[in-house]
Write an enzyme that holds these catalytic residues in place. Structure first.
Site, PDB file in Angstrom:
ATOM      1  N   TYR A  67       0.917  -1.218   0.020  1.00  0.00           N
ATOM      2  CA  TYR A  67      -0.200   0.116  -0.125  1.00  0.00           C
ATOM      3  C   TYR A  67       0.955   1.442  -0.052  1.00  0.00           C
ATOM      4  O   TYR A  67       1.297   1.428   0.868  1.00  0.00           O
ATOM      5  CB  TYR A  67      -0.842  -0.069   1.170  1.00  0.00           C
ATOM      6  CG  TYR A  67      -1.861  -1.060   1.444  1.00  0.00           C
ATOM      7  CD1 TYR A  67      -2.337  -1.930   0.146  1.00  0.00           C
ATOM      8  CD2 TYR A  67      -2.501  -1.429   2.476  1.00  0.00           C
ATOM      9  CE1 TYR A  67      -3.170  -2.808   0.134  1.00  0.00           C
ATOM     10  CE2 TYR A  67      -3.298  -2.472   2.467  1.00  0.00           C
ATOM     11  CZ  TYR A  67      -3.846  -3.169   1.448  1.00  0.00           C
ATOM     12  OH  TYR A  67      -4.531  -4.122   1.482  1.00  0.00           O
ATOM     13  N   HIS A  70       0.087 -12.068   0.898  1.00  0.00           N
ATOM     14  CA  HIS A  70      -1.173 -11.052   0.132  1.00  0.00           C
ATOM     15  C   HIS A  70      -1.812 -11.634  -0.896  1.00  0.00           C
ATOM     16  O   HIS A  70      -3.116 -11.749  -1.045  1.00  0.00           O
ATOM     17  CB  HIS A  70      -0.227  -9.756  -0.244  1.00  0.00           C
ATOM     18  CG  HIS A  70      -1.380  -8.444  -0.125  1.00  0.00           C
ATOM     19  ND1 HIS A  70      -0.737  -7.367   0.005  1.00  0.00           N
ATOM     20  CD2 HIS A  70      -2.708  -8.615  -0.510  1.00  0.00           C
ATOM     21  CE1 HIS A  70      -1.787  -6.455  -0.259  1.00  0.00           C
ATOM     22  NE2 HIS A  70      -2.987  -7.119  -0.247  1.00  0.00           N
ATOM     23  N   LEU A 125     -17.703  -2.620   2.438  1.00  0.00           N
ATOM     24  CA  LEU A 125     -18.623  -1.720   2.013  1.00  0.00           C
ATOM     25  C   LEU A 125     -18.867  -1.652   0.462  1.00  0.00           C
ATOM     26  O   LEU A 125     -19.219  -0.745  -0.143  1.00  0.00           O
ATOM     27  CB  LEU A 125     -18.182  -0.214   2.353  1.00  0.00           C
ATOM     28  CG  LEU A 125     -18.448   0.014   4.176  1.00  0.00           C
ATOM     29  CD1 LEU A 125     -17.788   1.269   4.437  1.00  0.00           C
ATOM     30  CD2 LEU A 125     -19.670  -0.346   4.664  1.00  0.00           C
ATOM     31  N   GLY A 126     -18.181  -2.695  -0.111  1.00  0.00           N
ATOM     32  CA  GLY A 126     -17.931  -2.725  -1.374  1.00  0.00           C
ATOM     33  C   GLY A 126     -17.379  -1.508  -2.099  1.00  0.00           C
ATOM     34  O   GLY A 126     -17.811  -1.043  -3.198  1.00  0.00           O
TER      35      GLY A 126
END
Ligand code: NAP
Length: 333
Positions: free
Chosen positions: A57, A129, A210-211
Protein backbone atom coordinates in the site's frame (compact mmCIF):
# COMPACT_ATOMS: atom_id res chain seq x y z
CA UNK A 1 -16.28 -2.07 22.09
CA UNK A 2 -17.19 -5.65 21.41
CA UNK A 3 -14.45 -8.15 20.64
CA UNK A 4 -14.20 -11.21 18.43
CA UNK A 5 -11.69 -14.06 18.25
CA UNK A 6 -9.84 -15.23 15.15
CA UNK A 7 -8.61 -18.79 14.70
CA UNK A 8 -7.76 -21.66 17.01
CA UNK A 9 -5.33 -19.47 18.90
CA UNK A 10 -8.15 -16.96 19.58
CA UNK A 11 -6.54 -13.72 18.47
CA UNK A 12 -8.68 -11.09 20.26
CA UNK A 13 -9.65 -8.17 18.01
CA UNK A 14 -12.28 -5.44 18.06
CA UNK A 15 -15.43 -6.60 16.22
CA UNK A 16 -14.50 -4.15 13.44
CA UNK A 17 -10.97 -3.40 12.36
CA UNK A 18 -9.77 -0.39 10.37
CA UNK A 19 -8.68 -0.96 6.77
CA UNK A 20 -5.90 1.55 6.20
CA UNK A 21 -5.19 1.17 2.46
CA UNK A 22 -7.26 4.23 1.48
CA UNK A 23 -4.98 6.55 3.45
CA UNK A 24 -2.34 6.22 0.75
CA UNK A 25 -3.82 4.52 -2.31
CA UNK A 26 -6.83 3.56 -4.42
CA UNK A 27 -9.30 6.19 -3.19
CA UNK A 28 -7.94 9.75 -3.59
CA UNK A 29 -7.72 12.47 -2.37
CA UNK A 30 -5.31 11.62 0.44
CA UNK A 31 -5.05 13.45 3.75
CA UNK A 32 -1.97 15.38 4.85
CA UNK A 33 0.07 13.17 7.16
CA UNK A 34 -0.85 14.97 10.40
CA UNK A 35 -4.58 14.59 9.65
CA UNK A 36 -4.20 10.91 8.79
CA UNK A 37 -2.32 10.36 12.05
CA UNK A 38 -5.17 12.09 13.91
CA UNK A 39 -7.79 9.75 12.35
CA UNK A 40 -5.73 6.65 13.17
CA UNK A 41 -5.26 7.75 16.78
CA UNK A 42 -8.97 8.57 17.08
CA UNK A 43 -9.69 5.01 15.96
CA UNK A 44 -7.70 3.72 18.94
CA UNK A 45 -9.56 6.10 21.26
CA UNK A 46 -12.87 4.83 19.86
CA UNK A 47 -11.89 1.25 20.72
CA UNK A 48 -10.59 -0.11 17.42
CA UNK A 49 -7.58 -2.32 18.13
CA UNK A 50 -7.18 -4.07 14.75
CA UNK A 51 -5.33 -2.22 11.97
CA UNK A 52 -4.85 -3.58 8.46
CA UNK A 53 -2.02 -2.46 6.19
CA UNK A 54 0.40 -3.99 3.66
CA UNK A 55 3.89 -3.48 2.30
CA UNK A 56 2.35 -2.82 -1.12
CA UNK A 57 0.00 0.00 0.00
CA UNK A 58 1.78 3.07 -1.27
CA UNK A 59 4.01 1.04 -1.67
CA UNK A 60 5.63 1.39 1.75
CA UNK A 61 4.04 4.74 2.74
CA UNK A 62 1.03 3.14 4.42
CA UNK A 63 3.19 1.14 6.82
CA UNK A 64 5.30 4.24 7.47
CA UNK A 65 2.16 6.20 8.35
CA UNK A 66 0.91 3.50 10.72
CA UNK A 67 4.35 3.30 12.34
CA UNK A 68 4.23 7.02 13.13
CA UNK A 69 0.58 7.06 14.26
CA UNK A 70 0.42 3.88 16.29
CA UNK A 71 3.84 3.58 17.93
CA UNK A 72 2.58 5.13 21.20
CA UNK A 73 -0.21 2.52 21.31
CA UNK A 74 1.80 -0.49 20.16
CA UNK A 75 1.09 -2.73 23.15
CA UNK A 76 -2.69 -2.12 22.91
CA UNK A 77 -3.16 -2.89 19.24
CA UNK A 78 -3.15 -5.79 16.79
CA UNK A 79 -1.13 -4.88 13.69
CA UNK A 80 -1.80 -6.86 10.53
CA UNK A 81 0.38 -6.42 7.47
CA UNK A 82 1.07 -8.38 4.29
CA UNK A 83 3.94 -9.56 2.09
CA UNK A 84 4.11 -11.22 -1.28
CA UNK A 85 4.21 -8.68 -4.11
CA UNK A 86 7.48 -8.42 -5.98
CA UNK A 87 7.85 -4.66 -5.95
CA UNK A 88 11.05 -4.56 -7.97
CA UNK A 89 9.37 -5.97 -11.06
CA UNK A 90 6.47 -5.71 -13.49
CA UNK A 91 3.62 -3.23 -12.95
CA UNK A 92 0.32 -3.01 -14.85
CA UNK A 93 -0.61 0.09 -16.87
CA UNK A 94 -2.01 1.73 -13.72
CA UNK A 95 1.35 1.15 -12.03
CA UNK A 96 0.04 -1.59 -9.75
CA UNK A 97 2.40 -4.51 -9.07
CA UNK A 98 1.52 -7.70 -10.88
CA UNK A 99 4.53 -9.86 -9.99
CA UNK A 100 4.62 -12.01 -6.88
CA UNK A 101 7.28 -13.58 -4.73
CA UNK A 102 6.96 -15.61 -1.56
CA UNK A 103 10.43 -17.19 -1.64
CA UNK A 104 11.55 -17.60 1.99
CA UNK A 105 14.39 -15.11 1.57
CA UNK A 106 12.05 -12.53 0.04
CA UNK A 107 9.57 -13.01 2.91
CA UNK A 108 12.33 -12.48 5.46
CA UNK A 109 13.57 -9.33 3.71
CA UNK A 110 10.02 -7.96 3.41
CA UNK A 111 9.36 -8.65 7.08
CA UNK A 112 12.51 -6.87 8.28
CA UNK A 113 11.59 -3.81 6.20
CA UNK A 114 7.95 -3.85 7.40
CA UNK A 115 9.12 -4.02 11.03
CA UNK A 116 11.29 -0.92 10.48
CA UNK A 117 8.52 1.06 8.80
CA UNK A 118 5.97 0.04 11.43
CA UNK A 119 8.49 0.90 14.19
CA UNK A 120 7.97 -2.39 15.99
CA UNK A 121 9.81 -5.65 16.58
CA UNK A 122 6.87 -8.00 15.93
CA UNK A 123 3.82 -8.27 13.67
CA UNK A 124 0.63 -9.65 15.25
CA UNK A 125 -0.85 -11.05 12.05
CA UNK A 126 1.30 -11.51 8.93
CA UNK A 127 -0.61 -12.35 5.75
CA UNK A 128 0.61 -13.67 2.43
CA UNK A 129 -1.11 -11.05 0.23
CA UNK A 130 -1.42 -13.26 -2.85
CA UNK A 131 -0.50 -16.91 -3.31
CA UNK A 132 2.73 -17.19 -5.32
CA UNK A 133 2.36 -20.01 -7.88
CA UNK A 134 6.17 -20.26 -8.08
CA UNK A 135 6.68 -21.04 -4.39
CA UNK A 136 5.00 -24.11 -2.87
CA UNK A 137 2.63 -23.04 -0.09
CA UNK A 138 4.25 -25.67 2.15
CA UNK A 139 7.51 -23.70 1.95
CA UNK A 140 5.68 -20.50 2.88
CA UNK A 141 3.97 -22.21 5.84
CA UNK A 142 7.34 -23.59 7.06
CA UNK A 143 8.77 -20.07 6.89
CA UNK A 144 5.83 -18.76 8.92
CA UNK A 145 6.40 -21.50 11.50
CA UNK A 146 10.04 -20.40 11.84
CA UNK A 147 9.10 -16.71 12.11
CA UNK A 148 6.57 -17.51 14.84
CA UNK A 149 9.26 -19.50 16.74
CA UNK A 150 11.59 -16.52 16.39
CA UNK A 151 8.90 -14.22 17.84
CA UNK A 152 8.95 -11.93 14.78
CA UNK A 153 5.32 -12.67 13.98
CA UNK A 154 2.65 -13.92 16.39
CA UNK A 155 0.08 -15.30 13.89
CA UNK A 156 -0.20 -15.73 10.16
CA UNK A 157 -2.86 -15.60 7.49
CA UNK A 158 -3.58 -15.83 3.78
CA UNK A 159 -5.37 -13.44 1.47
CA UNK A 160 -7.43 -14.46 -1.56
CA UNK A 161 -6.23 -18.06 -1.25
CA UNK A 162 -8.17 -21.05 -2.57
CA UNK A 163 -9.47 -23.65 -0.14
CA UNK A 164 -6.96 -26.15 -1.53
CA UNK A 165 -4.07 -23.86 -0.65
CA UNK A 166 -5.57 -23.03 2.77
CA UNK A 167 -5.84 -26.72 3.69
CA UNK A 168 -2.22 -27.43 2.71
CA UNK A 169 -0.94 -24.36 4.57
CA UNK A 170 -3.02 -25.00 7.71
CA UNK A 171 -1.75 -28.59 7.96
CA UNK A 172 1.81 -27.29 8.38
CA UNK A 173 1.33 -24.17 10.47
CA UNK A 174 -2.19 -23.30 11.75
CA UNK A 175 -3.64 -20.31 9.93
CA UNK A 176 -5.29 -17.73 12.21
CA UNK A 177 -7.22 -15.75 9.60
CA UNK A 178 -8.01 -15.60 5.91
CA UNK A 179 -8.73 -12.25 4.29
CA UNK A 180 -10.80 -12.04 1.09
CA UNK A 181 -13.40 -9.78 -0.44
CA UNK A 182 -16.89 -10.20 1.04
CA UNK A 183 -19.90 -7.94 1.22
CA UNK A 184 -23.46 -7.71 -0.07
CA UNK A 185 -21.73 -6.56 -3.29
CA UNK A 186 -19.56 -9.71 -3.66
CA UNK A 187 -20.61 -12.97 -2.03
CA UNK A 188 -18.54 -15.63 -3.80
CA UNK A 189 -16.87 -16.72 -0.52
CA UNK A 190 -20.17 -18.14 0.74
CA UNK A 191 -19.84 -21.06 -1.68
CA UNK A 192 -16.70 -22.85 -0.57
CA UNK A 193 -14.49 -20.62 1.50
CA UNK A 194 -16.65 -19.87 4.55
CA UNK A 195 -17.68 -23.52 5.13
CA UNK A 196 -13.99 -24.53 4.93
CA UNK A 197 -12.91 -21.85 7.40
CA UNK A 198 -15.65 -22.93 9.80
CA UNK A 199 -14.52 -26.55 9.55
CA UNK A 200 -10.86 -25.63 10.14
CA UNK A 201 -11.59 -23.01 12.83
CA UNK A 202 -9.89 -20.20 10.92
CA UNK A 203 -11.14 -16.62 11.33
CA UNK A 204 -12.35 -14.56 8.39
CA UNK A 205 -11.53 -10.91 7.69
CA UNK A 206 -13.69 -9.54 4.86
CA UNK A 207 -12.00 -6.79 2.88
CA UNK A 208 -13.90 -4.09 0.98
CA UNK A 209 -16.89 -4.80 3.29
CA UNK A 210 -18.64 -1.66 2.02
CA UNK A 211 -18.11 -2.77 -1.58
CA UNK A 212 -15.50 0.01 -1.92
CA UNK A 213 -18.11 2.55 -0.68
CA UNK A 214 -20.89 1.69 -3.16
CA UNK A 215 -23.00 0.12 -0.38
CA UNK A 216 -22.97 3.36 1.59
CA UNK A 217 -25.30 4.93 -0.98
CA UNK A 218 -22.75 7.72 -1.50
CA UNK A 219 -22.60 7.30 -5.27
CA UNK A 220 -25.43 7.42 -7.77
CA UNK A 221 -25.99 5.54 -11.02
CA UNK A 222 -24.09 8.15 -13.03
CA UNK A 223 -21.04 8.55 -10.82
CA UNK A 224 -17.79 8.69 -12.79
CA UNK A 225 -14.63 7.96 -10.89
CA UNK A 226 -11.45 9.97 -11.39
CA UNK A 227 -8.71 8.27 -13.40
CA UNK A 228 -6.49 7.82 -10.36
CA UNK A 229 -9.37 6.27 -8.36
CA UNK A 230 -9.06 2.47 -8.51
CA UNK A 231 -12.82 2.13 -8.98
CA UNK A 232 -12.45 3.68 -12.46
CA UNK A 233 -10.63 0.48 -13.54
CA UNK A 234 -13.11 -1.99 -12.07
CA UNK A 235 -15.64 -3.40 -14.57
CA UNK A 236 -18.38 -3.66 -11.90
CA UNK A 237 -18.19 0.15 -11.49
CA UNK A 238 -18.31 1.14 -15.18
CA UNK A 239 -21.36 3.17 -16.27
CA UNK A 240 -23.30 0.34 -17.84
CA UNK A 241 -22.72 -2.10 -15.00
CA UNK A 242 -23.25 0.48 -12.27
CA UNK A 243 -26.54 1.43 -13.82
CA UNK A 244 -27.62 -2.21 -13.74
CA UNK A 245 -26.13 -3.00 -10.32
CA UNK A 246 -27.73 -0.01 -8.64
CA UNK A 247 -30.75 -2.16 -7.85
CA UNK A 248 -28.70 -3.59 -4.97
CA UNK A 249 -27.93 -0.14 -3.58
CA UNK A 250 -31.62 0.76 -3.67
CA UNK A 251 -32.38 -2.42 -1.75
CA UNK A 252 -29.75 -1.62 0.91
CA UNK A 253 -31.20 1.90 1.18
CA UNK A 254 -34.67 0.43 1.71
CA UNK A 255 -33.38 -1.87 4.48
CA UNK A 256 -31.64 1.11 6.10
CA UNK A 257 -34.83 3.14 6.06
CA UNK A 258 -36.81 0.29 7.62
CA UNK A 259 -34.28 -0.11 10.43
CA UNK A 260 -33.69 3.64 10.78
CA UNK A 261 -29.94 3.24 10.30
CA UNK A 262 -27.46 4.13 7.54
CA UNK A 263 -26.84 1.95 4.47
CA UNK A 264 -23.19 1.49 5.57
CA UNK A 265 -24.48 0.16 8.90
CA UNK A 266 -26.73 -2.35 7.11
CA UNK A 267 -23.76 -3.55 5.03
CA UNK A 268 -21.48 -3.99 8.05
CA UNK A 269 -24.18 -5.28 10.41
CA UNK A 270 -25.15 -7.90 7.83
CA UNK A 271 -21.53 -9.12 7.62
CA UNK A 272 -21.18 -9.28 11.41
CA UNK A 273 -24.41 -11.26 11.58
CA UNK A 274 -23.16 -13.99 9.24
CA UNK A 275 -20.73 -15.63 11.72
CA UNK A 276 -19.21 -14.68 15.09
CA UNK A 277 -15.71 -15.32 13.69
CA UNK A 278 -16.02 -12.68 10.95
CA UNK A 279 -14.25 -9.34 11.50
CA UNK A 280 -14.77 -6.76 8.72
CA UNK A 281 -12.16 -4.06 8.13
CA UNK A 282 -13.93 -1.08 6.54
CA UNK A 283 -11.64 1.73 5.44
CA UNK A 284 -12.29 5.42 6.04
CA UNK A 285 -10.30 8.62 6.35
CA UNK A 286 -13.04 10.43 8.28
CA UNK A 287 -13.68 10.25 12.02
CA UNK A 288 -17.43 10.84 11.49
CA UNK A 289 -17.63 7.77 9.23
CA UNK A 290 -15.48 5.76 11.62
CA UNK A 291 -18.10 6.43 14.30
CA UNK A 292 -20.94 5.50 11.93
CA UNK A 293 -19.17 2.26 11.07
CA UNK A 294 -18.50 1.38 14.71
CA UNK A 295 -22.20 1.86 15.46
CA UNK A 296 -23.00 -0.91 12.98
CA UNK A 297 -21.95 -3.31 15.76
CA UNK A 298 -25.30 -2.53 17.40
CA UNK A 299 -27.35 -3.29 14.26
CA UNK A 300 -28.87 -6.73 14.68
CA UNK A 301 -30.92 -8.98 12.41
CA UNK A 302 -33.26 -11.79 13.43
CA UNK A 303 -32.75 -15.19 11.76
CA UNK A 304 -35.94 -14.51 9.82
CA UNK A 305 -34.69 -11.12 8.59
CA UNK A 306 -31.37 -12.60 7.55
CA UNK A 307 -32.97 -15.37 5.60
CA UNK A 308 -35.31 -12.92 3.87
CA UNK A 309 -32.41 -10.58 2.99
CA UNK A 310 -30.23 -13.40 1.69
CA UNK A 311 -33.09 -14.69 -0.43
CA UNK A 312 -33.51 -11.24 -1.92
CA UNK A 313 -29.75 -10.85 -2.49
CA UNK A 314 -29.78 -14.19 -4.35
CA UNK A 315 -32.36 -12.80 -6.71
CA UNK A 316 -30.14 -9.86 -7.71
CA UNK A 317 -27.76 -10.68 -10.52
CA UNK A 318 -24.80 -8.29 -10.33
CA UNK A 319 -22.84 -7.54 -13.48
CA UNK A 320 -19.15 -6.96 -14.11
CA UNK A 321 -15.93 -8.38 -12.71
CA UNK A 322 -14.71 -7.14 -9.33
CA UNK A 323 -11.14 -6.66 -10.58
CA UNK A 324 -9.42 -5.56 -13.79
CA UNK A 325 -7.87 -8.54 -15.59
CA UNK A 326 -4.28 -7.74 -14.46
CA UNK A 327 -5.36 -8.11 -10.82
CA UNK A 328 -7.73 -11.02 -11.46
CA UNK A 329 -4.77 -12.97 -12.89
CA UNK A 330 -3.15 -12.94 -9.45
CA UNK A 331 -6.02 -14.72 -7.69
CA UNK A 332 -5.33 -18.28 -6.55
CA UNK A 333 -7.88 -20.61 -8.14
N1 NAP B 1 -6.19 -8.37 0.97
C1 NAP B 1 -6.46 -7.64 -0.08
O1 NAP B 1 -6.11 -8.00 -1.20
C2 NAP B 1 -7.21 -6.35 0.09
C3 NAP B 1 -7.78 -5.72 -1.02
C4 NAP B 1 -8.49 -4.52 -0.80
C5 NAP B 1 -8.59 -3.99 0.48
N2 NAP B 1 -8.00 -4.63 1.54
C6 NAP B 1 -8.10 -4.09 2.92
O2 NAP B 1 -9.49 -3.90 3.22
C7 NAP B 1 -9.69 -2.56 3.67
C8 NAP B 1 -11.10 -2.09 3.32
O3 NAP B 1 -11.37 -2.25 1.94
P1 NAP B 1 -11.59 -1.02 0.95
O4 NAP B 1 -10.98 0.21 1.55
O5 NAP B 1 -11.18 -1.48 -0.38
O6 NAP B 1 -13.17 -0.87 0.86
P2 NAP B 1 -14.37 -0.53 1.85
O7 NAP B 1 -13.93 -0.57 3.25
O8 NAP B 1 -15.48 -1.39 1.39
O9 NAP B 1 -14.72 0.96 1.42
C9 NAP B 1 -13.87 2.05 1.63
C10 NAP B 1 -14.53 3.26 1.02
O10 NAP B 1 -15.76 3.52 1.72
C11 NAP B 1 -15.82 4.86 2.17
N3 NAP B 1 -16.54 4.83 3.46
C12 NAP B 1 -16.18 4.18 4.58
N4 NAP B 1 -17.10 4.30 5.55
C13 NAP B 1 -18.08 5.08 5.03
C14 NAP B 1 -19.30 5.56 5.53
N5 NAP B 1 -19.72 5.27 6.76
N6 NAP B 1 -20.08 6.34 4.71
C15 NAP B 1 -19.68 6.65 3.46
N7 NAP B 1 -18.51 6.21 2.93
C16 NAP B 1 -17.72 5.43 3.70
C17 NAP B 1 -14.39 5.31 2.22
O11 NAP B 1 -14.29 6.69 1.95
P3 NAP B 1 -13.56 7.74 2.94
O12 NAP B 1 -12.21 7.21 3.23
O13 NAP B 1 -13.57 8.99 2.13
O14 NAP B 1 -14.43 7.79 4.16
C18 NAP B 1 -13.74 4.53 1.09
O15 NAP B 1 -13.91 5.19 -0.15
C19 NAP B 1 -8.58 -1.78 2.97
O16 NAP B 1 -8.34 -0.53 3.62
C20 NAP B 1 -7.42 -2.74 3.10
O17 NAP B 1 -6.83 -2.64 4.37
C21 NAP B 1 -7.33 -5.79 1.35
Amino acid sequence: MQYRYLGKDKLKVSALGLGCMGFTQSYPPYLPENEAIFVLQQAVDLGINFFDTAEVYGPYTNEELLGKALKPYRSQIILATKFGFDLAHKMDNANRPVALSSKPKDIRNALEDSLKRLQTDYIDLYYQHRVDPQTPIEEVAETMKDLIKEGKILHWGLSEASVKTIRKAHAICPVTAVQSEYSMWYREVEQELLPTLEELNIGFVPFSPLGKAILTGRFNKDTHFAKDDFRSQIPRFNSENLNHNYILIEYVQKLAQEKQVLPAQIALGWLLAQKPWIVPIPGTKKVSRLKENINSINVTFSAEELSMINKHLNSINLQGARYPQSQENLIDK
